[in-house]
Design a protein around this motif. Structure first.
Motif, short mmCIF file in Angstrom:
data_model
loop_
_atom_site.label_atom_id
_atom_site.label_comp_id
_atom_site.label_asym_id
_atom_site.label_seq_id
_atom_site.Cartn_x
_atom_site.Cartn_y
_atom_site.Cartn_z
N GLY B 224 0.84 -1.19 0.00
CA GLY B 224 0.00 0.00 0.00
C GLY B 224 0.87 1.22 0.00
O GLY B 224 1.76 1.33 0.84
N ASP B 225 0.64 2.16 -0.93
CA ASP B 225 1.52 3.31 -1.07
C ASP B 225 2.96 2.79 -1.18
O ASP B 225 3.89 3.34 -0.57
N GLY B 226 3.15 1.72 -1.92
CA GLY B 226 4.44 1.03 -1.98
C GLY B 226 5.45 1.74 -2.87
O GLY B 226 5.07 2.44 -3.81
N ARG B 227 6.71 1.53 -2.57
CA ARG B 227 7.79 2.07 -3.39
C ARG B 227 8.82 0.98 -3.63
O ARG B 227 9.15 0.21 -2.72
N VAL B 228 9.33 0.95 -4.83
CA VAL B 228 10.29 -0.08 -5.20
C VAL B 228 11.52 -0.03 -4.30
O VAL B 228 12.00 -1.06 -3.80
N ALA B 229 12.05 1.18 -4.04
CA ALA B 229 13.27 1.29 -3.25
C ALA B 229 13.06 0.78 -1.82
O ALA B 229 13.96 0.17 -1.23
N ASP B 230 11.88 1.05 -1.26
CA ASP B 230 11.59 0.56 0.09
C ASP B 230 11.57 -0.97 0.12
O ASP B 230 12.07 -1.59 1.05
N ILE B 231 10.95 -1.53 -0.90
CA ILE B 231 10.86 -3.00 -0.95
C ILE B 231 12.26 -3.59 -1.08
O ILE B 231 12.58 -4.60 -0.45
N ALA B 232 13.10 -2.92 -1.86
CA ALA B 232 14.45 -3.44 -2.09
C ALA B 232 15.26 -3.52 -0.80
O ALA B 232 16.17 -4.33 -0.68
N ARG B 233 14.92 -2.68 0.18
CA ARG B 233 15.72 -2.71 1.41
C ARG B 233 14.91 -3.19 2.61
O ARG B 233 15.35 -3.08 3.75
#
Lengths: 455, 467
Positions: B224-233
């Protein structure tokens, strides 16, 4: 009339499509037949997605059955599931007709639905079977309108099998119009004293009353007995200037000599005139006075309102024939259609628009077949539209450009009453005219310091 | 069950259970029955649900137009920044592509769209047709990853290859390929990832605020309100919180195995579950941050002080009313059953599209005797039980709405199209308000089913008085 086109970007990808898939159109059309249930031969998702999409517009229960194919069926064929599904639908819904539309899945694995039907009749011929109608609707071929017209043609070709004794009836194939439009067509025929078979008739089956109980299959729809005797009619009127060469109307003409009158959707004064003239010709009766009055009031309104809309620039999009009808109407009232777009391809949209706007349009619009909203948006700056006319999906663009959107067609997901929107005939044109003028005035009022308290 | 035999297919009888009538042994996780008009969608749908809210990624549907159109901006997942997820991209496969293969078109479409939008990653969804014509999506994605310098990830979500749950797994697998790429040096030891919240109507912002008040860092709100960079880390976080377990439990398990990150199942719906979820997190971190338990208690206390008096007002009207629900994943149903108790309402039917045996057993545990529990229902069954149980409010999604309305029954959209935040303590109040408005409107007096019954009752009273 023709205008040199600016080079058009030729995108590979589609962004925010301006069309829907073929089986959806077929499902909608089947919903307009008495006691019918649409059945999608494919995986479960197709039926569910389409139900959701249709429900959001009509706000009615829309039960579409599915053969719910899984991986094994995709490999070994979907026949067993199709038959089982039909039996289950028979058991629980007791339909008079099951309209089976294929999907990209079953078309590609090569499922032979006519053969499955044949086997089904052989295996279960002792049961009290409903009518089974099939239509081939691979979703990689055409749009929902092809699915719609295909289903109508299938209904006519698979149910109307012999020449019935002439009964002076008129067949009307109204295309994908609103429930209110169908009711209006019915009224017009009644007032002319014409007995009409309208196919399909979604006026009640997709816009039903509040009831005591949940009805498995809603009332209404074209009676099957009437479809079976459409060959008896004095003529067929099918709406659409962008129709495929072979339709329900041409089929009745070829096989049974029922004269086919292919005219545009009766939108705007001139296209409505053509419809009423055709009714006069078929019935041999003059136009009832109430419609002369409706026509007169419409012209009166055109005159009253012309100043507010003359020279306004409109972008029009949606189903090909709806776009043609809207262009016919808008050009009559002095609105310049700057872009006319449809998601369909190869429909002769440009010629059809030229024909219906001849003599009134000040300019020919840019015409785009196979358009998506990204295409439309790419040109918006240059086009500088004052308003958008089309279905709900243009809303985000209208909002971005700060121009009004007059909602017409399918789907209308962000407003109430899409199924009750009247657009056909003098009366429908009147409704549309008022909405267009008011949308322009509302914008003027909102932007103006003088307020436009009197207009 | 003779009364139900006319609406319920024999093959579906063992997918229905009544609490209190013997041990629950409900059949579930089956393929939907042909011709039964299931409310379920497909594998593709499941993967779209999970990945859709990653707002700075490109979501390209490889297939004919329908699959993309019917999922265009379908969920109210809000973004605090980019909104690429709200556009509908498709390769719009045509007949020639089906005959000659769609790989070239896919490649060209990716080329075009990645240049146009500069996404941080691209997800490419396969549809039924792609599975059949055998396009090598993996190869195209690999090639485009190299060419464009961003992760281009295939999502193997052919519609016919199972049900929605298979799509969840496909999505988790695609997402897992992103995890482990980013820098985690500034991640706090008191940190979490939020899984399975879709930020409908901004709900995740409510939840994040709670965690911030508790002193917990949120590394990634994956779904939700996701970001690729956040997921990567996000592998740097100390704990994963899994809501909507069907959708993301697989991802949490993969992360536990690969990175040793534990997970906890939570729910942000209703009072107890919201509070319990916060306490679970506080408990997990209490050794690293001794003040956290107290801060959490204070937070819950403050919120409840605001909420409870307001709830009491709604409860006065709603006391004793009956409610039925049909939801996608059954985990949400647990929270809703409890939430309705706070409103004084009785849950008389609970159903779900994708519940498991364990889920249904838990439902049987927490519901009152006589409650109907149902797996993979359809309109005829739902309408049957709405009537049988004489419910006042039905909870479901858009497809269920007209079923309730035709029967003159109030309806609450608790699905992905909701426009009001229903999570958290603030969400509970919104929920109560919506249920109140749904149940108390005077319009139901005019709906034929109730109007006729009221008339009959009136006549009966008259007759009794005359006698």
């Amino acid at each position: 009339m023709s205008k040199v086109k600016t080079a058009r970007p030729n995108f590979v990808s589609t962004t925010n499509a301006c069309k829907l898939c073929t089986p959806l159109g077929a499902s909608l059309a089947f919903r307009g037949v008495e006691g019918a249930i649409p059945f999608l031969h494919g995986s479960q998702g197709c039926a569910t997605y389409m139900r959701r999409y249709i429900i959001s517009h009509f706000r009615e229960p829309v039960d579409i059955a599915s053969s719910a194919l899984g991986e094994k069926n995709a490999i070994y064929g979907g026949g067993p599931n199709l038959k089982k599904g039909i039996l289950n639908v028979m058991k629980k819904y007791e339909p008079k007709l099951i309209g089976v539309a294929t999907t990209c899945l079953t078309e590609t694995i090569g499922d032979d639905v006519p053969m499955y039907f044949h086997e089904f009749y052989k295996e279960f011929g002792d049961l009290d079977l409903p009518d089974l109608v099939r239509v081939s609707t691979p979703s990689y071929n055409g749009t929902h309108m092809d699915g719609w017209h295909g289903a109508v043609r299938s209904l006519v070709e698979q149910l109307c099998l012999e020449k019935a004794a002439d009964d002076g009836r008129v067949n009307i194939l109204p295309s994908l119009v609103s429930c209110e439009d169908v009711r209006h067509l019915r009224d017009i025929c009644d007032h002319f004293g014409i007995k009409a078979t309208i196919l399909p008739d979604i006026s009640e089956s997709l816009d039903g009353p509040a009831l005591e109980d949940y009805v498995k299959i809603p009332e209404g729809g074209t009676p099957i007995s009437e479809i079976k005797t459409m060959s008896a009619a004095a003529g067929t009127i099918e709406f659409g200037r962008c129709l495929p060469p072979k339709t329900g109307g041409t089929s009745l003409e070829e096989r049974f000599g029922v004269a086919n009158h292919r005219i545009g959707l009766p939108m705007g004064l001139r296209e409505s005139d053509r419809f009423f003239e055709t009714l006069e010709a078929i019935s041999g009766r003059p136009m009832p006075r109430r419609y002369e009055l409706e026509r007169g009031r419409l012209v009166d309104a055109y005159v009253d309102g012309h100043k507010y809309i003359f020279g306004k620039r409109a972008v029009v999009y949606g189903e090909e024939d709806l776009v043609v009808g809207l262009c016919a109407f808008l050009s009559e009232i002095g609105v310049d259609v700057v872009l006319a777009g449809t998601g369909a391809r190869g429909k002769g949209l440009e010629e059809a628009i030229a024909k219906v706007t001849d003599g009134v349009a000040r300019m020919a619009p840019e015409v785009r077949e196979g358009v998506d909203f990204h295409d439309i948006a790419a040109e918006a700056g240059e086009l500088a539209p004052d308003l958008l006319v089309g279905h709900s999906k243009g809303y985000r663009y209208a909002k971005a450009w700060n121009v009004p959107l007059v909602r017409v067609g399918f789907p209308i997901h962000d407003r109430f009453g899409g199924q009750r929107t009247l657009t056909l005939g003098y009366k429908g044109t009147q409704t549309l005219f008022d909405r267009v003028v008011n949308a322009v005035i509302e914008k003027k009022q909102a932007d103006s310091p003088i307020g436009y308290g009197y207009i | 069950m003779s009364t139900t035999s006319s609406t319920i297919l024999e093959e579906r009888q063992d997918q229905i259970h009544r609490t209190g009538e013997g041990a629950i042994d409900i059949a579930c996780n089956r393929e939907s029955l042909a011709g039964a008009v299931s409310q379920r969608a497909c594998v593709f749908c499941g993967s779209r649900v999970v990945l859709y809210p990653i707002a700075d990624a490109l979501h390209l549907v490889h297939g004919p137009i329908g699959c993309a159109v019917y999922t265009w901006d379908i969920r109210g997942s809000l973004s605090s920044g980019p909104e690429l997820h709200r556009l509908s991209f498709s390769t719009d496969l045509q007949e020639t592509d089906v005959i000659f293969g769609g790989e070239k078109k896919l490649e060209a479409a990716l080329d075009e769209l990645i240049d146009r939008h500069s996404p941080k990653a691209a997800f490419v969804y396969s549809t039924c047709i792609v599975g059949l014509i055998g396009d090598d999506m993996e190869a195209v994605c690999r090639k485009m990853t190299e060419k464009k310098g961003i992760p281009v990830l295939p999502v193997m979500s052919e519609g016919f290859k199972g049900n929605k749950r298979a799509g969840y797994l496909a999505a988790c697998k695609a997402m897992f390929r992103l995890i482990g790429q980013g820098d985690t040096s500034d991640v706090s030891p008191v940190s979490i990832n939020i899984f399975g919240d879709f930020n409908l109507a901004g709900e995740i912002w409510i939840i994040r605020e709670y965690f911030e008040k508790m002193g917990v860092q949120v590394v990634a709100n994956v779904t939700g309100d996701g970001r690729v960079a956040d997921i990567a880390r996000c592998h740097g976080a100390a704990l994963n919180l899994v809501q909507c377990s069907g959708a993301t439990l697989d991802l949490a398990k993969m992360m536990e195995e690969e990175f040793g990150i534990p997970y906890k199942r939570v729910s942000y719906l209703g009072i107890e579950d919201m509070a319990d979820s916060l306490y679970k997190v506080a408990d997990f971190f209490k050794d690293k941050d001794p003040g956290i338990v107290e801060r959490t208690q204070a937070l819950v206390r403050d919120e409840l002080n605001k909420l409870m008096p307001e709830l009491a007002r709604y409860r006065k009207d709603l006391e004793g009313k009956k409610v039925a629900m049909y939801v996608g994943g059954s985990f949400k149903a647990f929270s809703l059953v409890k939430a309705f108790r706070h409103l004084g309402m009785q849950v008389v039917m609970v159903g779900s599209q994708t519940g498991t045996k364990e889920d249904y057993a838990e439902l049987a545990e927490i519901t009152d005797p006589g409650t109907v529990i149902i797996d993979d229902a359809n309109p005829l069954e739902l309408s049957h039980f709405i009537k049988e149980k004489d419910v006042d409010v039905f909870v479901g999604g858009v497809k269920e709405r007209p079923i309730a309305y035709k029967l003159g029954v109030g309806f609450c959209d608790h699905n992905h199209e909701r426009k009001e935040a229903l999570e958290g303590f603030a969400g509970m109040l919104n929920f109560a308000r919506e249920i109140h408005a749904s149940a108390m409107s005077p319009v139901w007096q005019f709906a034929p089913r109730r109007a006729n019954r009221a008339n009959l009752a009136k006549e009966a009273r008259k007759e009794a008085a005359n006698e």
